[in-house]
Design an enzyme around this catalytic site. Structure first.
Site, PDB file in Angstrom:
ATOM      1  N   HIS A 283      36.712  -6.721  64.302  1.00 21.80           N
ATOM      2  CA  HIS A 283      35.674  -7.756  64.328  1.00 21.80           C
ATOM      3  C   HIS A 283      35.408  -8.208  65.761  1.00 21.80           C
ATOM      4  O   HIS A 283      36.338  -8.400  66.535  1.00 21.80           O
ATOM      5  CB  HIS A 283      36.109  -8.958  63.489  1.00 21.80           C
TER       6      HIS A 283
ATOM      7  N   GLY B 231      33.136 -25.094  81.978  1.00 24.30           N
ATOM      8  CA  GLY B 231      34.202 -24.301  82.578  1.00 24.30           C
ATOM      9  C   GLY B 231      33.723 -22.972  83.099  1.00 24.30           C
ATOM     10  O   GLY B 231      32.528 -22.700  83.188  1.00 24.30           O
TER      11      GLY B 231
ATOM     12  N   HIS C 203      39.387 -17.824  80.336  1.00 20.99           N
ATOM     13  CA  HIS C 203      40.819 -18.076  80.333  1.00 20.99           C
ATOM     14  C   HIS C 203      41.537 -16.732  80.243  1.00 20.99           C
ATOM     15  O   HIS C 203      41.139 -15.847  79.485  1.00 20.99           O
ATOM     16  CB  HIS C 203      41.181 -18.959  79.135  1.00 20.99           C
TER      17      HIS C 203
ATOM     18  N   THR D 199      44.272 -15.519  78.880  1.00 18.97           N
ATOM     19  CA  THR D 199      44.794 -15.021  77.607  1.00 18.97           C
ATOM     20  C   THR D 199      44.051 -15.560  76.391  1.00 18.97           C
ATOM     21  O   THR D 199      44.149 -14.975  75.311  1.00 18.97           O
ATOM     22  CB  THR D 199      46.285 -15.366  77.461  1.00 18.97           C
TER      23      THR D 199
ATOM     24  N   GLY E  33      40.594 -16.384  76.490  1.00 19.69           N
ATOM     25  CA  GLY E  33      39.171 -16.060  76.544  1.00 19.69           C
ATOM     26  C   GLY E  33      38.298 -17.295  76.612  1.00 19.69           C
ATOM     27  O   GLY E  33      38.462 -18.140  77.486  1.00 19.69           O
TER      28      GLY E  33
END
Length: 316
Positions: free
Chosen positions: A82, A167, A172, A174, A176
């Site tokens: 997915h 942001g 990020h 790990t 995302g």
């Protein structure tokens, strides 16, 4: 009857139930928030947690769930069929009784701000809460998945539409990014074929989805599941759908569209499944048997779960 809002966050973990249960437990650390359903899909490697509560608590419950997911899920090692861009991939708020879409939009914006402030996870706003037209559709934000977005998002001069609303521009490392939004009730509905490969599933999905001129209010992708799920056999083709307005396109209409296209290609439907919960009204014109839904019970009806948790409710 008290005011209620539903939240249906999707997380990029569908194989380790202990992880999903820890995320769900974080929801209920907020007084008044109640988990209604957990759905894990090992092939998609994705889970859907359905919870509800008064408007003043659902946002904080969602924030805590996202924080727990960020601590437990590393998207760099995640594999599944997915599309996804985040450990906590999408967090939609849905008005139920005595609440409005405007209420959900405000909660979505506050929740996104708190997720970014507390965990440093970039945020995209989608659906009715979108701040930019190019982010209104979830599929446009998730195009190419985490692997592609983490390369494109930092290059904002070349890809301004790919920059997060909060942001970033880098994702990020790990976790995302998380997509937060507001939308009406939606039905996630998967149909497995008896035979046929990935190309067949993708062709059927392409013909029936509304973006391709097919059935209105229907999103669809074709995937190949590997037999890790409860109802899938190894290498089975699946049409994975979202019905974004079940009053316009009901599960029966979606089933009939897939059945028609499958038969035109010499294929047959094996079975189907409801992901998460389904409104009672969506079954007004059909039955479990007609839709070949595997392992269905009254516990999959949204109103039944709401009434067990909160007393008499109305989702009209």
């Amino acid at each position: 009857m008290s005011a209620l809002i539903e939240c249906v966050p999707n997380f990029s973990e569908g194989r380790d139930r202990s992880v999903v249960e820890k995320i769900a437990a974080a929801v209920e650390t907020v007084s008044g928030a109640r988990v209604l359903d957990l759905h894990l899909d090992p092939d998609h490697n994705r889970s859907v947690i359905t919870f509800a509560g008064p408007p003043e608590v659902v946002g904080e419950a969602a924030v805590r769930a996202v924080g727990e997911a960020a601590a437990l899920i590393d998207l760099t090692t995640h594999r599944g069929v997915h599309p996804r861009i985040g450990a906590a991939d999408v967090v939609p708020f849905v008005p139920l009784q005595q609440t409005s879409m405007e209420d959900c939009i405000a909660i979505a914006h506050r929740t996104g701000e708190q997720i970014f402030r507390r965990f440093g996870i970039p945020i995209y706003f989608y659906g009715a809460a979108a701040l930019r037209p190019e982010c209104r559709n979830l599929s446009d934000i998730r195009r190419g998945g985490f692997e592609k977005l983490r390369l494109e998002a930092p290059n904002t001069p070349d890809n301004p539409s790919r920059r997060p609303d909060l942001g970033g521009p880098a994702l990020h490392a790990t976790s995302g990014a998380t997509v937060v939004g507001a939308r009406p009730l939606l039905i996630a509905f998967n149909i497995n074929l008896q035979s046929g490969g990935l190309a067949a599933a993708r062709a059927i999905a392409r013909r029936i989805r509304s973006s391709g001129g097919g059935v209105p209010a229907l999103q669809a992708i074709g995937v190949l599941v590997r037999g890790k799920g409860k109802f899938a056999s190894s290498g089975q083709a699946q049409i994975s759908m979202n019905l974004t307005d079940f009053h316009t396109t009901s599960p029966r209409h979606a089933f009939d569209a897939v059945d028609r296209e499958a038969k035109a290609s010499g294929l047959q439907i094996d079975c189907s499944e409801i992901v998460g919960l389904i409104p009672r009204a969506a079954f007004a014109d059909t039955s479990q048997e007609k839709l070949k839904i595997a392992d269905f019970s009254r516990e999959k009806i949204l109103e039944n779960r709401l009434e067990a948790a909160f007393g008499p409710v109305s989702t009209a």
